[in-house]
Design a protein around this motif. Structure first.
Motif, PDB file in Angstrom:
ATOM      1  N   ARG A   1      30.838   6.290  22.676  1.00 52.94           N
ATOM      2  CA  ARG A   1      30.490   5.205  21.758  1.00 52.94           C
ATOM      3  C   ARG A   1      31.631   4.839  20.804  1.00 52.94           C
ATOM      4  NH1 ARG A   1      26.486   6.339  18.317  1.00 52.94           N
ATOM      5  NH2 ARG A   1      26.535   8.585  18.665  1.00 52.94           N
TER       6      ARG A   1
ATOM      7  N   SER B   1      35.537   5.666  26.401  1.00 50.61           N
ATOM      8  CA  SER B   1      35.120   5.076  25.128  1.00 50.61           C
ATOM      9  C   SER B   1      33.639   4.726  25.126  1.00 50.61           C
ATOM     10  CB  SER B   1      35.951   3.825  24.830  1.00 50.61           C
ATOM     11  OG  SER B   1      37.254   4.187  24.439  1.00 50.61           O
ATOM     12  N   ARG B   2      33.156   4.187  26.222  1.00 53.72           N
ATOM     13  CA  ARG B   2      31.737   3.838  26.294  1.00 53.72           C
ATOM     14  C   ARG B   2      30.865   5.085  26.197  1.00 53.72           C
ATOM     15  NH1 ARG B   2      29.970   0.004  31.107  1.00 53.72           N
ATOM     16  NH2 ARG B   2      31.517  -1.274  30.011  1.00 53.72           N
TER      17      ARG B   2
ATOM     18  N   ILE C   1      25.408   0.819  16.592  1.00 54.71           N
ATOM     19  CA  ILE C   1      25.408   1.590  17.844  1.00 54.71           C
ATOM     20  C   ILE C   1      26.652   2.446  18.064  1.00 54.71           C
ATOM     21  CG2 ILE C   1      23.900  -0.104  18.967  1.00 54.71           C
ATOM     22  CD1 ILE C   1      26.325  -1.092  20.555  1.00 54.71           C
ATOM     23  N   LEU C   2      27.758   2.141  17.390  1.00 54.76           N
ATOM     24  CA  LEU C   2      28.980   2.903  17.642  1.00 54.76           C
ATOM     25  C   LEU C   2      28.982   4.215  16.871  1.00 54.76           C
ATOM     26  CD1 LEU C   2      31.819   0.216  17.782  1.00 54.76           C
ATOM     27  CD2 LEU C   2      30.442   1.172  19.638  1.00 54.76           C
ATOM     28  N   SER C   3      29.757   5.157  17.399  1.00 48.82           N
ATOM     29  CA  SER C   3      29.881   6.486  16.815  1.00 48.82           C
ATOM     30  C   SER C   3      30.667   6.436  15.506  1.00 48.82           C
ATOM     31  CB  SER C   3      30.608   7.390  17.816  1.00 48.82           C
ATOM     32  OG  SER C   3      31.134   8.536  17.200  1.00 48.82           O
TER      33      SER C   3
ATOM     34  N   ASN D   1      34.906   2.005  20.189  1.00 49.46           N
ATOM     35  CA  ASN D   1      34.985   0.554  20.315  1.00 49.46           C
ATOM     36  C   ASN D   1      35.689   0.209  21.630  1.00 49.46           C
ATOM     37  OD1 ASN D   1      35.697  -2.246  20.051  1.00 49.46           O
ATOM     38  ND2 ASN D   1      35.313  -2.040  17.858  1.00 49.46           N
ATOM     39  N   GLU D   2      34.898  -0.202  22.602  1.00 45.91           N
ATOM     40  CA  GLU D   2      35.428  -0.455  23.939  1.00 45.91           C
ATOM     41  C   GLU D   2      36.399  -1.638  23.946  1.00 45.91           C
ATOM     42  OE1 GLU D   2      33.668  -1.048  28.460  1.00 45.91           O
ATOM     43  OE2 GLU D   2      32.322  -0.424  26.847  1.00 45.91           O
TER      44      GLU D   2
ATOM     45  N   GLU E   1      27.810  -3.462  16.212  1.00 41.28           N
ATOM     46  CA  GLU E   1      28.767  -2.355  16.290  1.00 41.28           C
ATOM     47  C   GLU E   1      28.436  -1.269  15.270  1.00 41.28           C
ATOM     48  OE1 GLU E   1      33.016  -4.294  17.815  1.00 41.28           O
ATOM     49  OE2 GLU E   1      32.742  -3.753  15.713  1.00 41.28           O
TER      50      GLU E   1
END
Length: 334
Positions: free
Chosen positions: A94, A90-91, A14-16, A96-97, A11
């Protein structure tokens, strides 16, 4: 490093920067041992899906009270559509899905029988008023399993903030609040057309010119507008030309479907039913199931009655009304 820890590490990669990282959660009211497989937000999602309150949504009104047709939305199918839209947004940006999905699946757990009609009825007769988002929070904090689900702070905040003037503390919660509106505007148009209350030609032409002629086109336009604004400006908003057309279409739905249409002709009966049940149980709380009577000591009589009625499905509320107020035929013939 177990599977959860690996996922939490992923996470962070790869997450924003706009996203809520699972391991940075403010946590739960009661500390628990971490799961080896799932993050805290994934556990919250699973707890909501496996709850009784979630299953009851399949028999709660969206717009059409206790619909006979197989294809009208219920509160459960609405919830699933909100979840799908929110996860898509959300995907794409980016976020948190898992957090988004947990909030979306739990946002309407406190909805009354007969949808907003039941909500308005309880709001009229209770001393402190009634709002379904506060009741949804109450379900996950206290009522489900008799002790609540002990969800994370972020999921509870998103559930509470999905309606009204409240603003979610996370971007995932803000996405769900928009996804809720995007979902009901579009699926309620679809249901209203199916019911013969609206025709495609009735929809505001300027809105349709911007958003599209079909349900799919309109959903795509609204979702893309949210995504592009978040990418360009780092904000979760639906504004600009698409936003203006969306909110105008929402106003049209309130004027032509949500208030005073053929879809609402049973509303007075539904409100009277809910108010009658409330008044009856306030006088005779012993008629409620044992678990709700036991809560009277902890939460007070009125709150316990509210909890019982708000948890009812449409058909159960009708059944209880008939049992309490409609005389049964005498069946001993000889």
């Amino acid at each position: 490093m177990n599977l959860r820890e690996r996922y939490e590490e992923l996470e962070e990669k790869i997450l924003s920067p706009l996203a809520t990282i699972s391991k940075n959660s403010k946590g739960r009211e009661k500390d628990e041992k971490k799961c080896d497989i799932r993050t805290d937000f994934q556990r919250d999602r699973d707890r909501i899906i496996h709850s009784k309150a979630f299953r009851r949504l399949k028999h709660k009104t969206q717009v059409f009270i206790a619909p006979e047709g197989d294809h009208y939305r219920t509160r459960l199918t609405h919830t699933l559509e909100v979840s799908q839209i929110a996860r898509t947004i959300s995907r794409a940006i980016r976020l948190n899905e898992d957090l988004t999905e947990a909030i979306a699946l739990g946002h309407d757990l406190g909805h009354t029988p007969f949808g907003h009609t039941g909500e308005f009825a309880l709001d009229k007769v209770t001393s402190n008023g009634f709002k379904h988002n506060y009741q949804s929070l109450r379900v996950v904090e206290y009522l489900e399993k008799g002790k609540g689900l002990n969800l994370t702070h972020e999921v509870k905040d998103g559930i509470l903030s999905h309606s009204g003037e409240l603003t979610a503390a996370t971007n995932e919660g803000k996405v769900v609040k928009l996804a809720d509106k995007i979902a009901y505007i579009n699926h309620d148009i679809d249901d209203a057309i199916r019911a013969g209350i609206l025709k495609n030609d009735d929809l505001p032409k300027e809105c349709i010119k911007v958003l599209g002629k079909t349900n799919s086109e309109r959903l795509n336009k609204m979702i893309m507008a949210v995504i592009m604004h978040a990418i360009n400006y780092g904000e979760i908003k639906l504004i600009g030309e698409v936003g203006e057309a969306t909110w105008e279409l929402r106003r049209f739905m309130f004027e032509n479907v949500y208030y005073g249409s053929e879809a609402k002709k049973e509303e007075d009966k539904a409100q009277n039913l809910v108010i009658s049940l409330f008044e009856y149980y306030m006088k005779k709380p012993e008629e409620m199931p044992k678990e709700y009577n036991q809560r009277v000591i902890e939460f007070g009589l009125e709150q316990s009655v509210i909890d019982y009625i708000a948890g009812m499905t449409d058909r159960y509320a009708i059944h209880e009304f008939n049992r309490l107020f409609i005389p049964s035929p005498w069946q001993k013939y000889f």
